[in-house]
Design a protein around this motif. Structure first.
Motif, PDB file in Angstrom:
ATOM      1  N   LYS A  87       0.819  -1.211   0.000  1.00 20.25           N
ATOM      2  CA  LYS A  87       0.000   0.000   0.000  1.00 20.25           C
ATOM      3  C   LYS A  87       0.854   1.261   0.000  1.00 20.25           C
ATOM      4  N   SER A  88       1.920   1.256   0.771  1.00 22.62           N
ATOM      5  CA  SER A  88       2.831   2.402   0.828  1.00 22.62           C
ATOM      6  C   SER A  88       4.230   1.907   0.508  1.00 22.62           C
ATOM      7  N   PHE A  89       4.355   1.388  -0.699  1.00 25.21           N
ATOM      8  CA  PHE A  89       5.582   0.705  -1.102  1.00 25.21           C
ATOM      9  C   PHE A  89       6.554   1.710  -1.704  1.00 25.21           C
ATOM     10  N   LYS A  90       7.183   2.488  -0.839  1.00 25.46           N
ATOM     11  CA  LYS A  90       8.132   3.510  -1.273  1.00 25.46           C
ATOM     12  C   LYS A  90       9.156   3.731  -0.166  1.00 25.46           C
ATOM     13  N   ALA A  91      10.307   4.256  -0.542  1.00 23.31           N
ATOM     14  CA  ALA A  91      11.411   4.392   0.397  1.00 23.31           C
ATOM     15  C   ALA A  91      11.086   5.317   1.556  1.00 23.31           C
ATOM     16  N   ALA A  99      14.128   0.804   8.221  1.00 30.21           N
ATOM     17  CA  ALA A  99      14.805  -0.456   7.913  1.00 30.21           C
ATOM     18  C   ALA A  99      15.977  -0.204   6.959  1.00 30.21           C
ATOM     19  N   LEU A 100      15.756   0.629   5.947  1.00 28.90           N
ATOM     20  CA  LEU A 100      16.829   0.961   5.010  1.00 28.90           C
ATOM     21  C   LEU A 100      17.997   1.645   5.720  1.00 28.90           C
ATOM     22  N   LYS A 101      17.702   2.566   6.618  1.00 30.40           N
ATOM     23  CA  LYS A 101      18.756   3.309   7.317  1.00 30.40           C
ATOM     24  C   LYS A 101      19.551   2.409   8.254  1.00 30.40           C
ATOM     25  N   ASP A 102      18.949   1.312   8.685  1.00 28.10           N
ATOM     26  CA  ASP A 102      19.660   0.351   9.534  1.00 28.10           C
ATOM     27  C   ASP A 102      20.358  -0.734   8.713  1.00 28.10           C
ATOM     28  N   GLY A 103      20.343  -0.547   7.384  1.00 27.79           N
ATOM     29  CA  GLY A 103      21.090  -1.468   6.525  1.00 27.79           C
ATOM     30  C   GLY A 103      20.335  -2.687   6.067  1.00 27.79           C
ATOM     31  N   PHE A 104      19.012  -2.593   5.976  1.00 21.93           N
ATOM     32  CA  PHE A 104      18.194  -3.708   5.481  1.00 21.93           C
ATOM     33  C   PHE A 104      17.592  -3.350   4.121  1.00 21.93           C
ATOM     34  N   LEU A 133       9.450  -7.090  11.063  1.00 25.64           N
ATOM     35  CA  LEU A 133      10.097  -7.945  10.064  1.00 25.64           C
ATOM     36  C   LEU A 133       9.465  -7.764   8.686  1.00 25.64           C
ATOM     37  N   VAL A 134       8.173  -7.500   8.661  1.00 23.83           N
ATOM     38  CA  VAL A 134       7.512  -7.239   7.378  1.00 23.83           C
ATOM     39  C   VAL A 134       8.090  -5.983   6.744  1.00 23.83           C
ATOM     40  N   ASP A 135       8.394  -4.970   7.556  1.00 21.83           N
ATOM     41  CA  ASP A 135       9.025  -3.761   7.018  1.00 21.83           C
ATOM     42  C   ASP A 135      10.387  -4.079   6.419  1.00 21.83           C
ATOM     43  N   ILE A 136      11.141  -4.953   7.074  1.00 25.64           N
ATOM     44  CA  ILE A 136      12.442  -5.357   6.536  1.00 25.64           C
ATOM     45  C   ILE A 136      12.262  -6.059   5.194  1.00 25.64           C
ATOM     46  N   LEU A 137      11.303  -6.978   5.115  1.00 21.81           N
ATOM     47  CA  LEU A 137      11.025  -7.665   3.849  1.00 21.81           C
ATOM     48  C   LEU A 137      10.617  -6.668   2.774  1.00 21.81           C
ATOM     49  N   ARG A 138       9.768  -5.700   3.130  1.00 23.66           N
ATOM     50  CA  ARG A 138       9.345  -4.679   2.167  1.00 23.66           C
ATOM     51  C   ARG A 138      10.535  -3.857   1.687  1.00 23.66           C
ATOM     52  N   ALA A 139      11.450  -3.523   2.603  1.00 22.34           N
ATOM     53  CA  ALA A 139      12.635  -2.742   2.229  1.00 22.34           C
ATOM     54  C   ALA A 139      13.527  -3.534   1.278  1.00 22.34           C
ATOM     55  N   ILE A 140      13.645  -4.836   1.513  1.00 27.20           N
ATOM     56  CA  ILE A 140      14.455  -5.677   0.634  1.00 27.20           C
ATOM     57  C   ILE A 140      13.818  -5.777  -0.744  1.00 27.20           C
ATOM     58  N   LEU A 141      12.503  -6.015  -0.781  1.00 34.83           N
ATOM     59  CA  LEU A 141      11.812  -6.120  -2.069  1.00 34.83           C
ATOM     60  C   LEU A 141      11.876  -4.806  -2.840  1.00 34.83           C
ATOM     61  N   LEU A 142      11.703  -3.690  -2.137  1.00 39.99           N
ATOM     62  CA  LEU A 142      11.779  -2.381  -2.792  1.00 39.99           C
ATOM     63  C   LEU A 142      13.180  -2.158  -3.368  1.00 39.99           C
ATOM     64  N   GLU A 185       8.254 -16.924  -0.178  1.00 38.57           N
ATOM     65  CA  GLU A 185       7.365 -16.721  -1.324  1.00 38.57           C
ATOM     66  C   GLU A 185       7.720 -15.447  -2.082  1.00 38.57           C
ATOM     67  N   GLY A 186       8.082 -14.387  -1.347  1.00 39.52           N
ATOM     68  CA  GLY A 186       8.376 -13.113  -1.995  1.00 39.52           C
ATOM     69  C   GLY A 186       9.700 -13.092  -2.732  1.00 39.52           C
ATOM     70  N   LEU A 187      10.692 -13.799  -2.211  1.00 38.08           N
ATOM     71  CA  LEU A 187      12.031 -13.735  -2.776  1.00 38.08           C
ATOM     72  C   LEU A 187      12.362 -14.928  -3.669  1.00 38.08           C
ATOM     73  N   GLN A 188      12.047 -16.131  -3.217  1.00 39.18           N
ATOM     74  CA  GLN A 188      12.382 -17.316  -3.988  1.00 39.18           C
ATOM     75  C   GLN A 188      11.399 -17.565  -5.127  1.00 39.18           C
ATOM     76  N   ASP A 189      10.105 -17.392  -4.848  1.00 42.62           N
ATOM     77  CA  ASP A 189       9.070 -17.835  -5.784  1.00 42.62           C
ATOM     78  C   ASP A 189       8.473 -16.736  -6.648  1.00 42.62           C
ATOM     79  N   SER A 190       8.706 -15.469  -6.300  1.00 43.24           N
ATOM     80  CA  SER A 190       7.922 -14.411  -6.943  1.00 43.24           C
ATOM     81  C   SER A 190       8.729 -13.219  -7.427  1.00 43.24           C
ATOM     82  N   PHE A 191      10.047 -13.308  -7.431  1.00 45.82           N
ATOM     83  CA  PHE A 191      10.828 -12.155  -7.870  1.00 45.82           C
ATOM     84  C   PHE A 191      11.845 -12.571  -8.927  1.00 45.82           C
TER      85      PHE A 191
END
Length: 327
Positions: A87-91, A99-104, A133-142, A185-191
């Motif tokens: 929904k708010s998929f932006k940096a 999460a990004l500022k902490d190196g994720f 942890l979901v925020d970390i996953l979102r930061a990685i996907l972004l 699912e997000g990293l192995q199967d869908s990206f």
């Protein structure tokens, strides 16, 4: 060479030909064959089907048309099934930003000798009070969305190093099977990214135990690309040269600056530290974590089955051999 290959160096063009079966004479036909399959899945909203977008899925699946289409479908299906994550998929989203500022994730300046981008995660940096942890996953996907725009990385791929130093058992208890399933699912199967290696270093015994639990849910191809190095950085250096690694990994470069990649994505907004109510931006992600119930992973929401821990050999870390075989 077509305009779709314009961003590739001569060396990468040859690699794409040899390893990925990429042929400039048939590339447009390959793309069209994948695009033609879209009508077979009317249940999915394919928001992008342009040539450049489909090409990254073909490269991720070595120009096997059906496999590329299946990955494309899973990409959009994952986003439809996890709407709150995007929904708010932006940096600048507060959770993603922190999460990004902490190196994720972090990203090293130098590519490895295969031309792959090296991503780094320092697990202990996770501040549970500020983001999930979901925020970390979102930061990685972004971050991957931004990086995969580079055609060189579409062909050469990525390497991931996770440093588990000082990662506490309390933090590990949040790595529930359902949360891990969401990440898999997000990293192995869908990206559409090619991961050439996933390296664990300095992992405690409970991360070994956790890996034992999730290993059956990883594809064989993924399992072969995972290394458990423990404290043996020499085995890491056999695969990634110390000349391009920061000192945290026994490398020759200075310590890694956690904000390096975050500054790239956030630009001038990196230093905007306006305070936000943690509950206001963590609530959607927390709801996601609470509601996860993957059908194929119905296990207890504890970090591991106690029976697994009892069976863990104390010397397992020393005896475990690297699991990655590079192709």
């Amino acid at each position: 060479m077509t305009h779709l290959q314009a961003g590739l160096s001569p060396e990468t063009l040859e690699k794409a030909r040899l390893e990925l079966n990429e042929n400039p004479d048939t590339i447009h036909q390959d793309i069209q064959e994948v695009r033609d399959m879209v009508i077979t899945r009317p249940d999915i909203g394919f928001l992008r089907t342009d040539d450049a977008f489909i090409l990254r899925f073909l490269r991720a699946r070595k120009f096997q048309h059906f496999e590329a289409f299946r990955l494309l479908a899973q990409y959009f299906e994952y986003r439809q099934q996890n709407l709150d994550m995007f929904k708010s998929f932006k940096a600048t989203d507060p959770g993603i930003k922190q999460a990004l500022k902490d190196g994720f994730p972090g990203g090293l300046a130098n590519l490895d000798h295969y031309g792959r981008k090296i991503l780094v995660l320092f697990a202990a940096n996770w501040d549970q009070s500020r983001y999930t942890l979901v925020d970390i996953l979102r930061a990685i996907l972004l971050s991957l969305e931004a990086m995969i725009e580079d055609p060189e990385l579409q062909v050469n791929g990525f390497v991931l190093i996770i440093d588990w130093s000082n990662f506490t058992f309390k933090q590990a208890s949040k790595l529930t099977p359902s949360m891990l399933r969401l990440a898999i699912e997000g990293l192995q199967d869908s990206f559409p990214a090619r991961f050439g290696g996933i390296h664990f270093v300095n992992q405690p015994w409970y991360i070994h135990a956790l890996y034992t639990v999730i290993r059956p849910f990883l594809k064989e191809k993924t399992r072969k690309r995972i290394f458990l190095h423990g404290n043996n950085l020499n085995s890491l250096h056999q695969l990634i040269h110390p000349e391009i690694l920061p000192s945290e990994f026994g490398g020759m470069l200075p310590p890694y600056d956690m904000g390096t990649w975050a500054r790239t994505l956030l630009d001038h907004e990196y230093d905007d530290d306006s305070e936000c109510n943690a509950d206001s931006y963590n609530a959607p992600a927390k709801d996601i974590e609470k509601d996860l119930s993957p059908k194929s992973m119905k296990r207890s929401q504890s970090v591991v089955d106690p029976g697994v821990l009892k069976r863990m050999d104390k010397n397992e870390e020393e005896n475990m051999q690297p699991l990655l075989s590079l192709d």
